[in-house]
Design a protein around this motif. Sequence first.
Motif, PDB file in Angstrom:
ATOM      1  N   GLY A   9       0.821  -1.205   0.000  1.00  0.00           N
ATOM      2  CA  GLY A   9       0.000   0.000   0.000  1.00  0.00           C
ATOM      3  C   GLY A   9       0.852   1.251   0.000  1.00  0.00           C
ATOM      4  N   GLY A  10       0.191   2.399  -0.115  1.00  0.00           N
ATOM      5  CA  GLY A  10       0.914   3.657  -0.093  1.00  0.00           C
ATOM      6  C   GLY A  10       0.116   4.795  -0.666  1.00  0.00           C
ATOM      7  N   LEU A  11       0.824   5.884  -0.946  1.00  0.00           N
ATOM      8  CA  LEU A  11       0.222   7.092  -1.500  1.00  0.00           C
ATOM      9  C   LEU A  11       0.594   7.213  -2.963  1.00  0.00           C
ATOM     10  CD1 LEU A  11      -1.183   9.881  -1.175  1.00  0.00           C
ATOM     11  CD2 LEU A  11       1.057  10.777  -0.471  1.00  0.00           C
ATOM     12  N   VAL A  12      -0.402   7.475  -3.798  1.00  0.00           N
ATOM     13  CA  VAL A  12      -0.155   7.599  -5.225  1.00  0.00           C
ATOM     14  C   VAL A  12      -1.078   8.666  -5.795  1.00  0.00           C
ATOM     15  CG1 VAL A  12      -1.832   5.802  -5.830  1.00  0.00           C
ATOM     16  CG2 VAL A  12       0.082   6.262  -7.373  1.00  0.00           C
ATOM     17  N   GLN A  13      -0.659   9.307  -6.866  1.00  0.00           N
ATOM     18  CA  GLN A  13      -1.506  10.299  -7.519  1.00  0.00           C
ATOM     19  C   GLN A  13      -2.548   9.612  -8.393  1.00  0.00           C
ATOM     20  OE1 GLN A  13       1.165  12.986  -9.587  1.00  0.00           O
ATOM     21  NE2 GLN A  13       1.120  14.403  -7.862  1.00  0.00           N
ATOM     22  N   ALA A  14      -3.637  10.296  -8.612  1.00  0.00           N
ATOM     23  CA  ALA A  14      -4.677   9.779  -9.490  1.00  0.00           C
ATOM     24  C   ALA A  14      -4.078   9.447 -10.863  1.00  0.00           C
ATOM     25  CB  ALA A  14      -5.800  10.787  -9.638  1.00  0.00           C
ATOM     26  N   GLN A  81      -2.987  -5.945  -8.853  1.00  0.00           N
ATOM     27  CA  GLN A  81      -2.407  -4.875  -9.655  1.00  0.00           C
ATOM     28  C   GLN A  81      -3.484  -3.827  -9.881  1.00  0.00           C
ATOM     29  OE1 GLN A  81       0.816  -4.400 -10.809  1.00  0.00           O
ATOM     30  NE2 GLN A  81       0.045  -2.396 -11.440  1.00  0.00           N
ATOM     31  N   MET A  82      -3.224  -2.619  -9.428  1.00  0.00           N
ATOM     32  CA  MET A  82      -4.214  -1.542  -9.516  1.00  0.00           C
ATOM     33  C   MET A  82      -3.674  -0.458 -10.443  1.00  0.00           C
ATOM     34  SD  MET A  82      -5.397  -1.306  -5.512  1.00  0.00           S
ATOM     35  CE  MET A  82      -3.781  -0.781  -4.932  1.00  0.00           C
ATOM     36  N   ASN A  83      -4.360  -0.254 -11.556  1.00  0.00           N
ATOM     37  CA  ASN A  83      -3.986   0.768 -12.531  1.00  0.00           C
ATOM     38  C   ASN A  83      -5.074   1.830 -12.623  1.00  0.00           C
ATOM     39  OD1 ASN A  83      -1.665  -0.750 -13.167  1.00  0.00           O
ATOM     40  ND2 ASN A  83      -2.759  -1.898 -14.754  1.00  0.00           N
ATOM     41  N   SER A  84      -4.713   2.960 -13.199  1.00  0.00           N
ATOM     42  CA  SER A  84      -5.669   4.058 -13.384  1.00  0.00           C
ATOM     43  C   SER A  84      -6.408   4.365 -12.079  1.00  0.00           C
ATOM     44  CB  SER A  84      -6.676   3.701 -14.486  1.00  0.00           C
ATOM     45  OG  SER A  84      -6.012   3.429 -15.697  1.00  0.00           O
ATOM     46  N   LEU A  85      -5.652   4.502 -11.017  1.00  0.00           N
ATOM     47  CA  LEU A  85      -6.259   4.709  -9.705  1.00  0.00           C
ATOM     48  C   LEU A  85      -6.984   6.046  -9.619  1.00  0.00           C
ATOM     49  CD1 LEU A  85      -3.423   3.159  -7.575  1.00  0.00           C
ATOM     50  CD2 LEU A  85      -5.844   2.529  -7.393  1.00  0.00           C
ATOM     51  N   LYS A  86      -8.079   6.022  -8.873  1.00  0.00           N
ATOM     52  CA  LYS A  86      -8.913   7.202  -8.681  1.00  0.00           C
ATOM     53  C   LYS A  86      -8.976   7.537  -7.188  1.00  0.00           C
ATOM     54  CE  LYS A  86     -11.963   5.585 -12.407  1.00  0.00           C
ATOM     55  NZ  LYS A  86     -13.367   5.225 -12.758  1.00  0.00           N
ATOM     56  N   THR A 110      -3.938  -2.908   4.571  1.00  0.00           N
ATOM     57  CA  THR A 110      -2.898  -1.990   4.110  1.00  0.00           C
ATOM     58  C   THR A 110      -3.588  -0.782   3.488  1.00  0.00           C
ATOM     59  OG1 THR A 110      -0.874  -1.787   2.784  1.00  0.00           O
ATOM     60  CG2 THR A 110      -2.650  -3.114   1.844  1.00  0.00           C
ATOM     61  N   GLN A 111      -3.099   0.399   3.796  1.00  0.00           N
ATOM     62  CA  GLN A 111      -3.754   1.636   3.372  1.00  0.00           C
ATOM     63  C   GLN A 111      -3.331   2.024   1.960  1.00  0.00           C
ATOM     64  OE1 GLN A 111      -6.156   3.345   4.954  1.00  0.00           O
ATOM     65  NE2 GLN A 111      -6.274   4.874   3.323  1.00  0.00           N
ATOM     66  N   VAL A 112      -4.323   2.365   1.158  1.00  0.00           N
ATOM     67  CA  VAL A 112      -4.098   2.923  -0.171  1.00  0.00           C
ATOM     68  C   VAL A 112      -4.732   4.306  -0.200  1.00  0.00           C
ATOM     69  CG1 VAL A 112      -4.647   2.722  -2.620  1.00  0.00           C
ATOM     70  CG2 VAL A 112      -3.987   0.688  -1.316  1.00  0.00           C
ATOM     71  N   THR A 113      -3.936   5.299  -0.544  1.00  0.00           N
ATOM     72  CA  THR A 113      -4.434   6.669  -0.626  1.00  0.00           C
ATOM     73  C   THR A 113      -4.128   7.215  -2.009  1.00  0.00           C
ATOM     74  OG1 THR A 113      -4.067   7.015   1.748  1.00  0.00           O
ATOM     75  CG2 THR A 113      -4.367   8.974   0.379  1.00  0.00           C
ATOM     76  N   VAL A 114      -5.166   7.674  -2.695  1.00  0.00           N
ATOM     77  CA  VAL A 114      -5.019   8.219  -4.042  1.00  0.00           C
ATOM     78  C   VAL A 114      -5.346   9.707  -3.982  1.00  0.00           C
ATOM     79  CG1 VAL A 114      -5.676   8.038  -6.453  1.00  0.00           C
ATOM     80  CG2 VAL A 114      -5.717   6.000  -4.987  1.00  0.00           C
TER      81      VAL A 114
END
Length: 116
Positions: A9-14, A81-86, A110-114
């Motif tokens: 998990g983690g921080l990712v941009q849209a 696998q997570m693509n095109s995250l919103k 696990t934290q996912v932040t977009v």
Amino acid sequence: QVQLVESGGGLVQAGGSLRLSCTASGNIFSITTMGWYRQAPGKQRELVATITRGGRTNYGDSVKGRFTVSRDNAKNTVYLQMNSLKPEDTGAYYCNAQGITGIPYWGQGTQVTVSS
């Protein structure tokens, strides 16, 4: 008993991508289906994707075409696998395993932040 440990998990941009992993240990021979669920603050936990030991998959409507679940039975590991995250994909992602008795097992999340 089955223990599940998630990572990735983690921080990712849209528009970005992340890959989650979950490894099972313990009574792994009892596991049939593995997968992922998520929970956003103030919302119910919802299905993301599941995969059977034979490779049959099932996806939540909101992630179809963007997320891919896979499984390595030799490593007792399931991937997401997570693509095109919103931004609406933000939440705690929980690994799930179902045994032959139907008892569900859960990882710690696990934290996912977009970010937008």
